[in-house]
Scaffold this motif. Structure first.
Motif, PDB file in Angstrom:
ATOM      1  N   SER A  46       0.695   6.060   5.226  1.00  0.00           N
ATOM      2  CA  SER A  46      -0.468   6.845   5.650  1.00  0.00           C
ATOM      3  C   SER A  46      -0.601   6.778   7.170  1.00  0.00           C
ATOM      4  CB  SER A  46      -1.731   6.295   4.992  1.00  0.00           C
ATOM      5  OG  SER A  46      -1.995   5.005   5.498  1.00  0.00           O
ATOM      6  N   GLN A  92       0.837  -1.205   0.000  1.00  0.00           N
ATOM      7  CA  GLN A  92       0.000   0.000   0.000  1.00  0.00           C
ATOM      8  C   GLN A  92       0.865   1.245   0.000  1.00  0.00           C
ATOM      9  OE1 GLN A  92      -2.433  -0.168   3.480  1.00  0.00           O
ATOM     10  NE2 GLN A  92      -3.875  -1.664   2.627  1.00  0.00           N
ATOM     11  N   THR A 136       2.397   1.955  -3.332  1.00  0.00           N
ATOM     12  CA  THR A 136       1.452   2.527  -4.276  1.00  0.00           C
ATOM     13  C   THR A 136       1.252   4.016  -4.015  1.00  0.00           C
ATOM     14  OG1 THR A 136       0.319   0.418  -4.064  1.00  0.00           O
ATOM     15  CG2 THR A 136      -0.794   2.096  -5.357  1.00  0.00           C
ATOM     16  N   GLU A 137       1.143   4.352  -2.729  1.00  0.00           N
ATOM     17  CA  GLU A 137       0.877   5.756  -2.387  1.00  0.00           C
ATOM     18  C   GLU A 137       2.154   6.553  -2.186  1.00  0.00           C
ATOM     19  OE1 GLU A 137      -1.898   6.023   0.822  1.00  0.00           O
ATOM     20  OE2 GLU A 137      -3.141   4.435  -0.029  1.00  0.00           O
ATOM     21  N   ASP A 138       3.277   5.876  -2.217  1.00  0.00           N
ATOM     22  CA  ASP A 138       4.571   6.509  -2.050  1.00  0.00           C
ATOM     23  C   ASP A 138       4.754   7.184  -0.687  1.00  0.00           C
ATOM     24  OD1 ASP A 138       7.087   6.818  -3.081  1.00  0.00           O
ATOM     25  OD2 ASP A 138       6.687   8.819  -3.893  1.00  0.00           O
ATOM     26  N   LYS A 139       4.012   6.718   0.293  1.00  0.00           N
ATOM     27  CA  LYS A 139       4.182   7.213   1.662  1.00  0.00           C
ATOM     28  C   LYS A 139       3.495   6.259   2.634  1.00  0.00           C
ATOM     29  CE  LYS A 139       0.093  10.209   1.540  1.00  0.00           C
ATOM     30  NZ  LYS A 139      -0.997   9.937   2.296  1.00  0.00           N
TER      31      LYS A 139
END
Ligand SMILES: [Zn+2]
Length: 141
Positions: free
Chosen positions: A29, A21, A24-27
């Motif tokens: 969360s 995850q 995909t989000e490059d961070k």
């Protein structure tokens, strides 16, 4: 309950899902952070510290392109073998082998860093490979 002797893989599975995850989000969360903390507690706090302090290093030996992952610790460097989920620290040695714990914080940090690109790449000459490996490996008594 005695099973077939294989350690449970839930920690690793969950970590892999979160890493995916995050990639995909490059961070990471807020929810990722909470989940990781719920799962690993202090181990995650220490892993995050290592990530923030840029202590995960990817050594690339030239010209062979051999790769070695290192997490720089307070007192020494820790050699990580991600494919084998192996680390040279005492935490790993005493507890992972005992199956009480599945991942030390170095392995957690390495997995997250690899997915998010939060590591430093160090190019080394192949000539130094053996002596550096000896240095990293001998730390485990
Ligand atoms: Zn470790």
């Amino acid at each position: 309950m005695t099973t077939n002797g294989k350690p449970e893989s839930s920690e690793i599975d969950t970590l892999n899902v979160i890493c995916k995850q995050a990639k995909t989000e490059d961070k990471l969360s807020g929810k990722n952070l909470t989940d990781l903390y719920d799962l690993f507690g202090q181990r995650f706090t220490k892993a995050l510290e290592a990530l923030k302090e840029n202590r995960v290093k990817k050594y690339v030996f030239k010209p062979s392109n051999r790769i070695v992952w290192i997490v720089v610790g307070r007192e020494r460097d820790y050699l990580i073998m991600p494919e084998a989920e192996f680390c040279t620290c005492d935490d790993f040695y005493f507890r992972v082998l005992d199956k009480k714990i599945h991942l030390c914080y170095h392995l957690i940090a390495q997995k997250i860093s690899r997915n998010l690109g939060w590591f430093e790449v160090i190019d080394e000459n192949d000539e130094l490979y053996q002596s550096l490996m000896n240095e990293w490996k001998k730390a485990t008594t």
